[in-house]
Structure formats: C-alpha cells, structure tokens
Design a protein around this motif. Structure first.
Motif, mmCIF file in Angstrom:
data_model
loop_
_atom_site.group_PDB
_atom_site.id
_atom_site.type_symbol
_atom_site.label_atom_id
_atom_site.label_comp_id
_atom_site.label_asym_id
_atom_site.label_seq_id
_atom_site.Cartn_x
_atom_site.Cartn_y
_atom_site.Cartn_z
ATOM 1 N N VAL A 25 0.829 -1.195 0.000
ATOM 2 C CA VAL A 25 0.000 0.000 0.000
ATOM 3 C C VAL A 25 0.872 1.258 0.000
ATOM 4 O O VAL A 25 0.556 2.246 -0.660
ATOM 5 N N ALA A 26 2.006 1.205 0.712
ATOM 6 C CA ALA A 26 2.888 2.377 0.768
ATOM 7 C C ALA A 26 3.393 2.724 -0.631
ATOM 8 O O ALA A 26 3.458 3.903 -0.997
ATOM 9 N N SER A 27 3.716 1.708 -1.413
ATOM 10 C CA SER A 27 4.219 2.036 -2.759
ATOM 11 C C SER A 27 3.096 2.623 -3.605
ATOM 12 O O SER A 27 3.335 3.466 -4.469
ATOM 13 N N TYR A 28 1.868 2.216 -3.343
ATOM 14 C CA TYR A 28 0.719 2.817 -4.028
ATOM 15 C C TYR A 28 0.613 4.298 -3.673
ATOM 16 O O TYR A 28 0.465 5.163 -4.527
ATOM 17 N N PHE A 29 0.732 4.607 -2.379
ATOM 18 C CA PHE A 29 0.645 5.996 -1.941
ATOM 19 C C PHE A 29 1.819 6.817 -2.472
ATOM 20 O O PHE A 29 1.673 7.988 -2.798
ATOM 21 N N PRO A 44 5.710 11.311 -3.448
ATOM 22 C CA PRO A 44 6.923 10.471 -3.385
ATOM 23 C C PRO A 44 7.560 10.492 -1.998
ATOM 24 O O PRO A 44 8.429 9.680 -1.691
ATOM 25 N N GLN A 45 7.108 11.441 -1.165
ATOM 26 C CA GLN A 45 7.668 11.557 0.182
ATOM 27 C C GLN A 45 7.044 10.571 1.172
ATOM 28 O O GLN A 45 7.499 10.415 2.290
ATOM 29 N N TRP A 46 5.930 9.937 0.757
ATOM 30 C CA TRP A 46 5.137 9.115 1.677
ATOM 31 C C TRP A 46 5.994 8.098 2.438
ATOM 32 O O TRP A 46 5.986 8.033 3.672
ATOM 33 N N GLY A 47 6.759 7.310 1.684
ATOM 34 C CA GLY A 47 7.569 6.261 2.289
ATOM 35 C C GLY A 47 8.605 6.816 3.246
ATOM 36 O O GLY A 47 8.811 6.270 4.339
ATOM 37 N N HIS A 82 6.978 8.013 6.377
ATOM 38 C CA HIS A 82 6.588 6.836 7.134
ATOM 39 C C HIS A 82 7.778 6.311 7.958
ATOM 40 O O HIS A 82 7.662 6.094 9.163
ATOM 41 N N ARG A 83 8.918 6.146 7.286
ATOM 42 C CA ARG A 83 10.111 5.634 7.977
ATOM 43 C C ARG A 83 10.534 6.572 9.100
ATOM 44 O O ARG A 83 10.829 6.140 10.203
ATOM 45 N N ARG A 84 10.577 7.879 8.781
ATOM 46 C CA ARG A 84 11.056 8.847 9.770
ATOM 47 C C ARG A 84 10.118 8.916 10.981
ATOM 48 O O ARG A 84 10.562 9.027 12.118
ATOM 49 N N CYS A 85 8.834 8.845 10.703
ATOM 50 C CA CYS A 85 7.849 8.912 11.777
ATOM 51 C C CYS A 85 8.033 7.723 12.731
ATOM 52 O O CYS A 85 8.088 7.876 13.949
ATOM 53 N N ARG A 86 8.158 6.544 12.154
ATOM 54 C CA ARG A 86 8.390 5.338 12.942
ATOM 55 C C ARG A 86 9.637 5.482 13.815
ATOM 56 O O ARG A 86 9.651 5.147 14.997
ATOM 57 N N GLU A 87 10.688 5.976 13.167
ATOM 58 C CA GLU A 87 11.986 6.098 13.816
ATOM 59 C C GLU A 87 11.881 7.027 15.027
ATOM 60 O O GLU A 87 12.380 6.714 16.108
ATOM 61 N N ILE A 88 11.222 8.159 14.814
ATOM 62 C CA ILE A 88 11.103 9.134 15.901
ATOM 63 C C ILE A 88 10.332 8.546 17.066
ATOM 64 O O ILE A 88 10.729 8.671 18.225
ATOM 65 N N LEU A 89 9.233 7.857 16.753
ATOM 66 C CA LEU A 89 8.432 7.290 17.831
ATOM 67 C C LEU A 89 9.214 6.241 18.602
ATOM 68 O O LEU A 89 9.098 6.109 19.816
ATOM 69 N N GLN A 90 10.054 5.502 17.872
ATOM 70 C CA GLN A 90 10.852 4.490 18.552
ATOM 71 C C GLN A 90 11.940 5.106 19.424
ATOM 72 O O GLN A 90 12.172 4.680 20.548
ATOM 73 N N LYS A 91 12.601 6.116 18.872
ATOM 74 C CA LYS A 91 13.647 6.799 19.652
ATOM 75 C C LYS A 91 13.037 7.430 20.895
ATOM 76 O O LYS A 91 13.648 7.419 21.966
#
Lengths: 447, 552
Positions: free
Chosen positions: B431-435, B441-444, B447-456
């Motif tokens: 689905v991410a590649s669809y978005f 083109p920034q979607w992915g 997504h990665r950065r958001c995950r990373e921040i929440l984990q940190k």
C-alpha cells in the motif's frame, strides 16, 4: 394450554436452591411453579431446564425444610409475572415482591413478565437530555443523560452509599439556564444482599423521597436466589412507570457484585461449566438482560436511567464483574482508594471514569457552549499532572522543568477544588465556572 | 407427521429426530420460534433456537421448513436495519410496537415495493449460474440481478416495473428467475477466484492510513478493553471509508449506541455521493439482550449480504462490533450442547470457525467477470483487556492487520487509542508504494522517519524517567518535542470535529508539516526550542501480558 393446575410430588433430588422433579407432563421453560413444603409453607420457583419428563427447578428462597416425600410442586402453566399498579409507589417490598412495610399487598392493575422484552433498537430514542446530579465529577466531566446506564465502580470501604444518597437527593433533569428545574425522578431502589447498617442508611435516604420511590430490599441474610429475581421485579416496575405512566425513572441497584455471586452460586449448583473466576459463561448475556432495559423510546415521554453499584473485588477493575459491566454500560464512574484516603469526597478518579453519552448531553442549548472545551482541558492537564507524579517520585521535584512543576500543582488543585466537594450540591454552572477559574489561574487555555 | 419437543435447556431444544435433516430450519412450538437443527442422534435431534425459549413447552410441535438458514437477497436491502435473522426491524416496529416479541415473523414491508428492471439478456440467450440477467436502479448504482438457479437458455425475460416476487425470466427447463433469491448464510457465495491485486482502503483515520494501512479485500481486527473507543472508531470508519457499500453488524452490543448511530447516519451525507450515509449502509443488529443464538447467526447473515453486493462488482466493507460477543454466543450454545470445552470454555472449533469466516473476505473476480472486494474490520473485546485470551489469539492467526487499542492511551483521551508499537499491517509495503505513486513520493520517507522518531522517543522516555527531562541533551529534547507533536497533532484525531476525516493528501501534508521543519532544524542546529516535557500519552501494554491497570 392446560386447564388445571398440575401438582407433582415426584421430587427426585434437592440440591442447594435446586429441585429435580420426575415424571412431569408438559412443563414449560421458565414456567412459574409453587413449591409446597411439608409444613404447608409455600415458595415460588421457576423451571430452568427440561429433559424429557425430568424438570429442574430453581427455588426463590431457602430449601431448608424440604423433603422428598411430602413436598409437592404445582405447575402454573405461565411464566413469572410482576404485579403492577401505580399504588406501588412509596412501598417497600422484599426480593419476592412481598410487602415489608406492614401494609397489605396492593391490587394489581396489570401483570408483566419479569424478564421483560428487548426494546427494538429502531424504536429507541437517543439519550441526550442532561441529568444534573449535583456532583462536579459527574456533571462537569462525565455527564449523565436520561436513558443512560452508568455504573459506579466502588471498592470495599469506600463511601459509595453516600454518593448514591447524594444523587438520590439532588438529581433532577434540566438544563443550566432553564428556569424550571424539571420533574423529579421516581426512584426504583433495588438492594441485593444489603448489610443491616447500610439498610438503615438507605431507608432514611428514601424516606426523604416522599411518594417518589419503590424499594425492593434483599438483606444479606435473605435468600440468595431472590437476588436474581429482585432486579427483574424492579425493572418491570420501572418499565411500567416509564412507558405506561411517562415518568422519568432512576433505577439504583446495589450491589451488582452480590447479584453476580448469586448467579455463580446457582450455576455451580447446576454443575455448569465455570468460566472466568467460576462465573458462568453466559454472565455477559445475563447482565445485559438487566442493563439493556434502560433507555428511552421514541414518541414516549418516560425514561429509565440506571445507576448500578459494583463493588470491585480486590479493587480490580479487570475482575469479571466490573469488566463485563463496563462492556455493557455506557461508561463508568470509578472510585479511588487513594483519593478517599486523602479525605476527598466523592473519591472519583476521573481518568478511568467515562460517560459515553456525554457528547450529546452537553454544549450550547443543553449545558453551556464552553462545556466541552473546559472538560477536555481539565482532563488533558490533569492526566499530564498525574503522569508526572510518577516521575516526581523518581527524580524529585528539583529535576523537573517549571512547566512540569506547574502541571503537578494543577493536578493537586484539580483534586482539591473540583473533585472534592463534600455533601453540598453544586449546580452545573457553578462546576463549569470553577473549572474555568482553575484553568485561568494556571494560565492554561481551554482547548 | 410432526415432531415433538422433548427437552429444553437454555437456547437449545431437543426433539424427536424423525425426518429432520442437519442444518434444517425449523419452526418450534405454538409460538413458532425459529431454530436450526445442529445435531442428530438416534433418539433425539438437537435444535439451536434463535429466540427466547421462555414459555416454550415440552410436547409442543416442531415443524421443518425444509431449508437451511438463509438470507433473502435482492434490491431493497440498503438503508435498512435487520436483526440477526434478517427480519427488518422497521417492519417489526410498525407491526408490533417498541418491544420485540419472540416468534413474530414480521411482514417484510419491502415486498410491496416495485423496481424498474432493465434486462441485459434477450430470449434465446444462454445464461450461466452467477451471471447477471439485468439490473435495477438502487441508490447511486446499478443493482445487478444474478441468476443463482441454473445454467440454461432464456425463453422469456421481461422489462419494466417488477415486484420482488414476480418472475423476471424463465429458462427453457421451466426454471423461474426472480428479482430476489435466498442464499444459505453459512455457505460462502461462489466467485471465479481471489485476486492478489493490492489497492488501499482509505479509512480517513491518519493512524491507520499512514502507519497501518488497510487493503481492499483485507481483514483487520482491533481488540481493546472497554472504554478504549472501539465503537467510535468502527463508526468513524463506517462513515468515511471509500467503499460503495457498508454492512455494519452490531453483534451483542448496546441498544443506545445503535440508536445514536442510526440517527447520525441518516443525518450525515456521504462526502462522495452527497446522499445520506444510510443509503449505502445495511445494519444488522442483535443487541446484547436479544437472543444469543441469533447473535451467533448475525455475522453470517451480514457477510452473506456483503458478498451479494461484492458479486455486483462493488467494494464492500463489513464492520462487526464485536467478534468476542459472537464467540461468546458460540460458547454458550456449545455448553448447552454439552460439548467438550477447549480453552476458557470456548469450543475447540472456535479458531477454525473464525478462520472460515475470515476467509470470506477478499478481492475476487466475480462469477460475472467483474472485480469486487469484501473487506472486514472486526472489533474484539478481550475480557479484562487481556490480549492473551483465546478470541484475540485465534483472530491473530488469520487477520491481515491488527490495530491494538490501548487502555492507557484511552485514559489520557488519546483517540483513536491505537498503540503504535504493537499494531501491524501486512499490507503496509504494497500500500505504501501505491501511496508513493498516487499521493506523494515523500510518503515512504515520512513513514520511515515517523516510525523512527516514535521508537527513539520510547528509549528517551526511559532515560528521562531516571534522569529527568532537565538532564536530557538539547537534541534529545527536540526529538521528544517533535514526537509529542506527532502524537498530539497527527495521531490523535477527534471524531466529533471536522478532523474526523483526513484524506491521504491531508495526511501527507500534516506529517510533512511536522517532520520537515524538524529535519531542517536538526541538520542546521538552531537553539531556542523551549524545554519540553515528555508527553503523557504513551502506550504501555504489550501483547503477551495483561493490560496494565491504571495506576491509582
């Protein structure tokens, strides 16, 4: 339809509150029966299960004194019904609907099945009319509306009965700015397994209600099985008053924990498979058959609002009784032992407390336009302050930022000024002004 | 000859077995209660009764209808509300008043309506089973009328205003075809096979669409204790999901909530078609105080109607609230049947029944050659908020995504209370590649950065619990600040305001607006970001353990 009353003396087994009768012809599920003791005493019972001509009966009372030879069971060919009349107002009955106040039984105007019938979901009117209880934690933060079922989750030793009495005394329907304060409620009070000292307390609270109550009292030493019957009588009466006479009825049931324990007792006597903590697997459906009788109906003036009291065993909100209750009811008011020990009354912890129907009962035209914002802001900041208290324990006040310290002070002030109010009645406008004042004092925006 | 009732126990009845077949629908007693044969023995048949058995007597008659439990499929289902046995609740209300009595067979008021039938076939044409004969207009789209009877040659086909019981076509072998037909609810409707194609199902919930996206034809569960916002989330999705038809099952839940939902859905317009939301919705409701066996049947009734619209080439969403109540109904019936219990008293076939049900979801090529999809979003109500219980665990084995609702987030009024560490979606990559292609083109990257921040942030919070926020470094405090913005401004979404729906474009813009300044500032570090405190809304539950209780 059978034309005569059938009587059998073929008792095969008696076990706790259950009797097994053999060679019964044409029994009905849920049929009401009369058990005649060897000494001619009579008790009511109900058919629970039928296997060919063997019938399992639950007795609403003590089985002490029954025997195998002389005991007989009369089958009535009808399900259990509650007698109804307006003259049951201001009366006190026991769990089997027998008068406890020394007056003779009233003449029924009509009868209704005790287990009631489900309200067609399409016929339900959406609950949205505010009930002002006079308590800030309810009116301001967990607003109650007509037709809602909102349990109080208390713990042993906490002042739940004082809060219930306060609500009985103060509750009325109506909006803040309306001149008329609305009609008073009719209270149906159902006590299950009530201790004697509590009985006296509630008796006095009810006396103040003059003509506006019906009570069903099952005391701690009364038959356990009656506890399964009494709330159903109470709700049949409530349905009659609400949907026949258009009254706003407030049903108070104390204590649902005793109800569930009675249910478990009968279930184990029936040798059913126990579920969590020994409670039967159908407890959810059984509780729902009580709680779901609250509500309003389209094009009918009355309403049934329910305030069941649940004592959480071991102060545990995940115990099956509060847990299943919370899944059925529209929110919960949760007591906290810690707040009680700090001397606050009512000791309500607003974080786990919730009123699901609040959104419809507040705002412009109902309470005040700023109600939602004030409530949300109080919640958010108090939750933050509460979270920081844990941090304070570890790092100390000095290790925290100024902002954090402000939130800690806010949480303290919130508990002392909003939650704590003693026994005085607080109007909803006063509650909202207090909340707004508190937010302004701490320079917190209400958004 | 008539069979007779020999025993009654809760929602089950025993009767003499002669002439009865497995899964036959039967009518019980003088009150004509509805039931289904679930077990046959030499001496007795066991019947699951879909209504309250109170008042039923031994010796009363049992009559077989000769058919299994079916749903009636045809035009006129949309914008209606049914009970678990597909009895129209508006019909019951008009006929019998505000209270539902056992054994009442409501007249089906839609029978009186006529529909304008436009044939797609002509006399002499061949027709195969599953093929469309023609269509009627229903709301915003064409409602195709399938031939569900037999293959054959059409000898007669009509055009014009037709009632549901008027034959619209006849085959050479004499078979009459109608606007409506009955389908056994426990039998999946046939299709030419599942499609692997992945398209997102946009729910309008940022947390779902961005972090744990759903695919059309996929399945999702969201377990959560009481008060975690399951119902509000289900209803928000029912309002805003970009599908053609929504089937909503209120399975063993609250009556007042259903009243609220009905009123709201009738008042709100579908943003895509400007018609009231109810006109694309079918509601099946069996509240907690309605008979338990009908609750068990309700999800099958609902999924059958959902499949029916899928077969017309529509994207259908089935929402059930809650699957736990269905499982409990199964348990109640199983224990009345005196079956050997499995875990926590649930029958041992719980997981397989559930897997069978989940398997009815999917994107398919229909028997008619169209593409349709059936997506399922199901809520689960684990007792005590304990996710190790059998129903949640059985669901986890088959579901495509999990949105875990967190009690601690809910207590802090962080809604939707989806825990971003424990939830998952198996459709995420596709689905991410669809978005990426369709939205930005920034979607992915976002997504990665958001995950990373929440984990940190999670790690930093542990540190902050020991040293205090004052003891953290400036960069770390900035990270915690941006993480809090993500939580407060992005993941939180108020279901009662304009913000209740967020399109993928708005979602992308919003996360970009939070992340971009942060990454700009951290690459060229600037000072002046005020000291921030760790936000309170932090998920604490874990999937393998009991839900943390609120600290008193």
């Amino acid at each position: 339809m059978r034309l005569s009353v059938h009587s059998y003396s073929t008792v095969a087994r008696i076990q706790g509150p259950l009797i097994f009768v053999e060679r019964v012809m044409q029994a009905r599920m849920g049929e009401s029966v009369t058990i005649v003791f060897p000494d001619r005493r009579k008790l009511e019972g109900e058919v629970l299960k039928i296997e060919k001509n063997n019938v399992l009966i639950q007795i609403f009372g003590e089985s002490r004194g029954l025997d195998m030879d002389q005991t007989s069971v009369e089958f009535t060919d009808a399900v259990k019904k509650a007698p109804l009349s307006r003259s049951l107002l201001d009366r006190v009955f026991d769990g089997s609907f027998q008068p406890l106040d020394g007056l003779p039984h009233f003449v029924p105007e009509r009868w209704a099945p005790v287990s009631g019938l489900p309200i067609n979901p399409i016929a339900r009117a959406r609950p949205q009319e505010l009930i002002e209880t006079g308590f800030s934690v309810i009116d301001g933060l967990n607003t109650l509306v007509k037709g809602q079922k909102l349990p109080i989750f208390s713990s042993a030793g906490l002042p739940s009965k004082e809060m219930v009495a306060g609500i009985l005394q103060h509750a009325h329907a109506g909006a803040v700015n309306s001149v008329e304060t609305g009609k008073a409620f009719v209270v149906v009070f159902v006590a299950l397994g009530l201790a004697h000292h509590e009985h006296e307390f509630y008796r006095q609270a009810l006396m103040r209600m003059r003509n506006r109550f019906v009570a069903f009292i099952n005391l701690a030493d009364d038959p356990v099985v009656e506890r399964l019957l009494a709330p159903r009588f109470g709700l049949s009466v409530a349905e009659y008053l609400a949907f026949v006479h258009g009254e706003d009825v407030l049903v108070v049931i104390t204590d649902m924990t005793n109800y569930c324990d009675a249910l478990r007792e009968v279930s184990t006597a029936r040798e059913e498979l126990p579920g969590r903590r020994g409670y039967p697997g159908y407890m959810y459906s059984d509780l729902a058959s009580l709680y779901e009788r609250a509500g309003r109906i389209k094009q009918m003036p009355g309403s049934i609002t329910m305030l069941p009291l649940v004592t959480m065993p071991e102060d545990d909100i995940t115990h099956p009784i509060p847990d299943l209750t919370g899944y059925i009811t529209e929110g919960q008011i949760v007591f906290s032992r810690e707040l009680h020990q700090q001397g606050l009354f009512p000791p309500v912890d607003v974080l786990p407390s919730l009123s699901r129907l609040m959104q419809r009962g507040i705002g412009e035209g109902r309470t005040r336009a700023d109600h939602r914002d004030i409530a949300n802001a109080l919640y958010t900041h108090y939750a933050k302050g509460r979270d920081l208290r844990r941090l304070e324990v570890i790092v100390g006040r000095e290790g925290m930022t100024d902002d954090d310290r402000l939130m800690l002070d806010f949480a303290d002030a919130f508990e002392a000024e909003i939650v704590h109010q003693g026994t005085e009645r607080r109007g909803i406008a006063e509650t909202l002004d207090l909340g707004l004042g508190l937010l302004q004092r701490f320079s917190l925006e209400s958004a | 000859m008539t069979n007779r009732i020999t025993g009654i126990s809760g929602p089950t009845v025993s009767a003499s077995p002669k002439g009865l077949k497995m899964y036959d629908r039967v009518s019980l007693g003088d009150a004509q209660l509805m039931g289904e044969v679930v077990r046959l023995e030499k001496q007795r048949a066991v019947i699951q009764v879909y209504e309250d058995t109170r008042g039923l007597g031994v010796g009363e008659p049992v009559r077989s209808v000769g058919k299994p439990l079916t749903a009636r499929l045809g035009p006129g289902l949309l914008n209606r509300m049914f009970d678990g046995l597909q009895r129209p609740l508006d019909g019951l209300y008009q006929e019998y008043g505000a209270f539902i009595q056992a054994g009442k067979q409501a007249a089906q008021p839609w029978l009186a309506r006529t529909f304008s039938f436009i044939p797609l076939k002509r006399p002499g044409d061949e027709t195969r089973r599953g093929e469309s004969l023609g269509y009627v207009e229903e709301g915003p789209f064409k409602h195709y009328i399938p031939n569900m009877e037999a293959d054959g040659r059409i000898v007669r086909i009509v055009e014009g205003e037709m009632g549901l019981d008027d034959p619209v076509a006849a085959l050479s072998d004499g078979t009459q075809l109608y606007l409506q037909h009955d389908w056994p609810v426990r039998l999946p409707r046939p299709s030419r096979g599942k499609r692997a194609r992945v398209e997102p199902l946009i729910t309008g919930q940022r947390c779902i669409d961005f972090l744990f996206p759903l695919a059309r034809g996929g399945t999702a569960i969201f377990p959560g204790g009481f008060g975690t916002g399951k119902t509000i989330l289900e209803q928000s999705i029912a309002k805003f999901a970009d599908v053609d038809v929504v089937v909503y099952v209120g399975c063993g839940e609250r009556g007042n909530e259903m009243a609220e939902m009905l009123e709201e859905f009738s008042a709100l317009d579908d943003p895509r078609t400007d018609r009231p939301l109810m006109t694309r919705t079918i509601v099946v409701v069996n509240t907690s105080n309605m008979p338990v066996a009908a609750r068990e049947a309700s999800i099958y009734t609902a999924v059958t109607m959902a499949e029916y619209y899928r077969d017309m080439g529509h994207n259908v969403l089935l929402l059930a609230d809650s699957l736990s109540r269905w499982a409990e109904a199964l348990r109640e019936i199983s224990s009345a049947l005196e079956e050997m219990p499995g875990e926590e008293g649930y029958p041992t076939y719980l997981a397989s029944r559930m897997a069978e049900f989940f398997a009815r979801a999917g994107a398919v090529e229909t028997a008619d050659g169209k593409t349709g999809s059936l997506t399922m979003i199901l809520s689960v109500s684990p007792p005590g908020g304990d996710f190790t219980e059998p129903v949640t665990q059985a669901c986890l084995r088959t579901t495509g995504s999990l949105f875990l609702l967190d009690t601690n987030l809910a207590y802090r009024r962080h809604f939707p209370a989806i825990n971003w560490f424990q939830s998952f979606s198996l459709y995420e990559g596709d689905v991410a590649s669809y978005f990426n292609r369709q939205v930005s083109p920034q979607w992915g990257l976002h997504h990665r950065r958001c995950r990373e921040i929440l984990q940190k942030e999670q790690r930093l919070r542990e540190v902050a619990e020991i040293v205090g926020t004052e003891g953290l470094q400036e960069a770390d405090r900035m990270l915690m600040h941006v993480a809090e913005r993500i939580r407060r401004e992005f993941l939180m979404q108020n279901a009662y305001t304009e913000d209740a729906y967020s399109s993928p474009e708005q979602t992308n813009e919003k996360i970009g607006g939070i992340l971009e300044p942060y990454f700009r500032d951290t690459n060229t570090p600037t000072h002046g970001a005020s000291g921030t405190e760790p936000g309170p809304d932090y998920p604490r539950t874990s999937l393998g353990s009991k839900n943390a209780r609120p600290e008193a």
